[in-house]
Design an enzyme around this catalytic site. Sequence first.
Site, PDB file in Angstrom:
ATOM      1  N   PRO A  74       0.973  -0.950  -0.093  1.00 23.16           N
ATOM      2  CG  PRO A  74      -0.625  -2.065   1.565  1.00 23.16           C
ATOM      3  CD  PRO A  74       0.323  -2.204   0.783  1.00 23.16           C
ATOM      4  CB  CYS A  75       1.268   3.778  -2.160  1.00 18.33           C
ATOM      5  SG  CYS A  75      -0.093   4.143  -3.121  1.00 18.33           S
ATOM      6  CD  GLU A  76      -3.428   2.845   0.645  1.00 15.75           C
ATOM      7  OE1 GLU A  76      -4.729   2.947  -0.194  1.00 15.75           O
ATOM      8  OE2 GLU A  76      -2.141   2.353   0.874  1.00 15.75           O
ATOM      9  CG  PHE A  94       5.478   5.420   1.577  1.00 15.70           C
ATOM     10  CD1 PHE A  94       6.157   5.400   3.176  1.00 15.70           C
ATOM     11  CD2 PHE A  94       4.735   4.310   1.825  1.00 15.70           C
ATOM     12  CE1 PHE A  94       6.950   4.023   3.527  1.00 15.70           C
ATOM     13  CE2 PHE A  94       5.213   2.996   2.358  1.00 15.70           C
ATOM     14  CZ  PHE A  94       5.926   3.010   3.429  1.00 15.70           C
TER      15      PHE A  94
END
Length: 320
Positions: free
Chosen positions: A81-83, A85
């Site tokens: 998950p990129c959330e 960053f």
Amino acid sequence: MNMSSLSIVDIFCGGGGFSCGFKRGGFKILVAIDNDPACAKTYKSNFPEATVVVEDIRNINGNDIIHLAKQKPLIVIGSPPCEPFTGANPNRMKDPIDRLYKDHMGQLTIEYIRIVGELKPKIFIMENVPAIIEGDLKEALIGEFKSIGYPNIYFNFLKAEDFGTPSHRLRVFISNIPLRPTALKERITVKEALRDLPPPQFSNIPNHEFVPLSDKKARKIAKIKHGKAMYFYQGYSRRLPNYIRLNPDDIAPTVLGSSRFIHPFEDRLLTVREQARLMGYSDHHIFYGGRDQQFNQVGESVPPPLSFAIAEFIKNIIVY
């Protein structure tokens, strides 16, 4: 090495965008893992040959995967998950290192690295937003990969639009080999991407249904010009646009899970299928779950044309 040994495990597989290009390139998808049941249904319907596991990665180890795959994979891919960053998240932690080690979702990147260490693939590729290497994060990631036996780490910045995707998307692909896929000379515009799709009311194409709008939103949409946004929301450090009317003669802006775009010529929002076209998906790729879940699966994926370019590059250095 022959083609039959080109095997893949996909962690945080989502709706399957990363796997799409590898399958098209002749790779065999052995196992895919995601904790979201809608993603798993989408993935299984498009990759029936794969074993799809619906589980939190924290509860899985490398031996489990080898048991399911009946072999060790050659390559491990995945998109944690990129959330934690991304600058689009207004609530991300202030200290970049905390995003990796203290954020509950950020820790999933460490879980990905753990699995890679347990499987010891010849090649791994982890995709994320460029902000995953802000501050001290780059050195931290290099240290984590070194601790599992991969001393040489490459941060490959690739733009999806350079490889046949009709939308902008800059992402970093962190791997143990340099990735240099071949870029295309031409870019595909929004008009080209959408041109042969019939209007939703005259179509039986999957995922191509009208997105309902209130009368108030419909009136607002009618006034939006090409390239302009109807709404802005606050990211971590700046305001970000949404409900953009697409410019037909340009590529689309970055497609996110939360993105909704206004059709370039009609006063309506794009359908899930149209948004999938902007990410380079074939119409044969079917998305399941509620409409918002389908939009998320599209926007949170690696665009298939980009993953295909990466797969072709890897195949050439491995097979030949």
